[in-house]
Motif scaffolding. Sequence first.
Motif, PDB file in Angstrom:
ATOM      1  N   THR A 147       0.865  -1.177   0.000  1.00 56.94           N
ATOM      2  CA  THR A 147       0.000   0.000   0.000  1.00 56.94           C
ATOM      3  C   THR A 147       0.901   1.225   0.000  1.00 56.94           C
ATOM      4  OG1 THR A 147      -1.670  -1.188   1.252  1.00 56.94           O
ATOM      5  CG2 THR A 147      -1.825   1.204   1.258  1.00 56.94           C
ATOM      6  N   MET A 148       0.611   2.152  -0.894  1.00 52.57           N
ATOM      7  CA  MET A 148       1.425   3.368  -0.981  1.00 52.57           C
ATOM      8  C   MET A 148       1.133   4.289   0.201  1.00 52.57           C
ATOM      9  SD  MET A 148       1.224   4.569  -4.925  1.00 52.57           S
ATOM     10  CE  MET A 148      -0.385   3.928  -5.377  1.00 52.57           C
ATOM     11  N   PRO A 149       2.167   4.960   0.703  1.00 51.97           N
ATOM     12  CA  PRO A 149       1.923   5.954   1.751  1.00 51.97           C
ATOM     13  C   PRO A 149       1.075   7.099   1.198  1.00 51.97           C
ATOM     14  CG  PRO A 149       4.257   5.421   1.581  1.00 51.97           C
ATOM     15  CD  PRO A 149       3.571   4.774   0.426  1.00 51.97           C
ATOM     16  N   LYS A 150       0.286   7.708   2.071  1.00 51.12           N
ATOM     17  CA  LYS A 150      -0.623   8.791   1.664  1.00 51.12           C
ATOM     18  C   LYS A 150       0.137   9.905   0.944  1.00 51.12           C
ATOM     19  CE  LYS A 150      -3.945  12.090   3.453  1.00 51.12           C
ATOM     20  NZ  LYS A 150      -4.620  12.616   4.609  1.00 51.12           N
ATOM     21  N   GLU A 151       1.313  10.255   1.427  1.00 48.37           N
ATOM     22  CA  GLU A 151       2.077  11.353   0.832  1.00 48.37           C
ATOM     23  C   GLU A 151       2.465  11.041  -0.618  1.00 48.37           C
ATOM     24  OE1 GLU A 151       2.013  11.395   5.038  1.00 48.37           O
ATOM     25  OE2 GLU A 151       2.882   9.839   3.789  1.00 48.37           O
ATOM     26  N   PHE A 152       2.841   9.786  -0.877  1.00 48.12           N
ATOM     27  CA  PHE A 152       3.186   9.386  -2.245  1.00 48.12           C
ATOM     28  C   PHE A 152       1.959   9.429  -3.142  1.00 48.12           C
ATOM     29  CE2 PHE A 152       3.859   6.291  -5.637  1.00 48.12           C
ATOM     30  CZ  PHE A 152       5.034   6.799  -6.200  1.00 48.12           C
TER      31      PHE A 152
ATOM     32  N   HIS B 241      -5.716   1.347  -0.507  1.00 45.58           N
ATOM     33  CA  HIS B 241      -5.132   2.657  -0.756  1.00 45.58           C
ATOM     34  C   HIS B 241      -6.056   3.779  -0.274  1.00 45.58           C
ATOM     35  CE1 HIS B 241      -2.497   0.357  -3.521  1.00 45.58           C
ATOM     36  NE2 HIS B 241      -1.627   1.251  -3.119  1.00 45.58           N
TER      37      HIS B 241
ATOM     38  N   GLU C 128      -5.681   4.154   3.398  1.00 42.90           N
ATOM     39  CA  GLU C 128      -4.402   4.807   3.676  1.00 42.90           C
ATOM     40  C   GLU C 128      -4.463   6.297   3.366  1.00 42.90           C
ATOM     41  OE1 GLU C 128      -0.465   5.243   4.881  1.00 42.90           O
ATOM     42  OE2 GLU C 128      -1.757   3.482   5.119  1.00 42.90           O
TER      43      GLU C 128
ATOM     44  N   SER D 172      -7.781  -5.287   7.873  1.00 43.96           N
ATOM     45  CA  SER D 172      -7.162  -4.132   8.527  1.00 43.96           C
ATOM     46  C   SER D 172      -7.514  -4.085  10.011  1.00 43.96           C
ATOM     47  CB  SER D 172      -7.545  -2.827   7.828  1.00 43.96           C
ATOM     48  OG  SER D 172      -8.901  -2.526   8.002  1.00 43.96           O
TER      49      SER D 172
END
Length: 137
Positions: free
Chosen positions: A40-45, A89, A92, A130
Amino acid sequence: MTDPKNPFEMLMNQAQEMAKAMNPALESFSPKGFEKLWPTMPKEFMEMSFGKGASKEGLDAKTRLLLTLAGLTMLGAQSDTQIRLTVRHALEAGATKEEIAETIAQMSMFAGIPSMTRAMDFAREVMDESEEKGKDK
């Protein structure tokens, strides 16, 4: 697959045999196993790639992911892996479980109850995972 004369089943059998001949490891391929390899990509990315990085006045990553989830539900919820990844995603990126459920439920009017139900089942799987991970921490 039970009817070898059914054209769909014949094509599926041929495709499986061809996949095994090209790569024997595909015989035991599991889409859910593949999903686990995709982080899962970080929110900032996500914000940089899909959100306001492209347009400061545009949609944020959470909204884009909820729209993506709506589109995947509209496709008849055929894309279980993509739906589960999009739900991960979206969580996140800050979407709530209620927002995810409401997005999918809204598509029942356009895609039909079966598509909505199937997408909701996929989303529930992710949300249950989750919650379990949260308990383990």
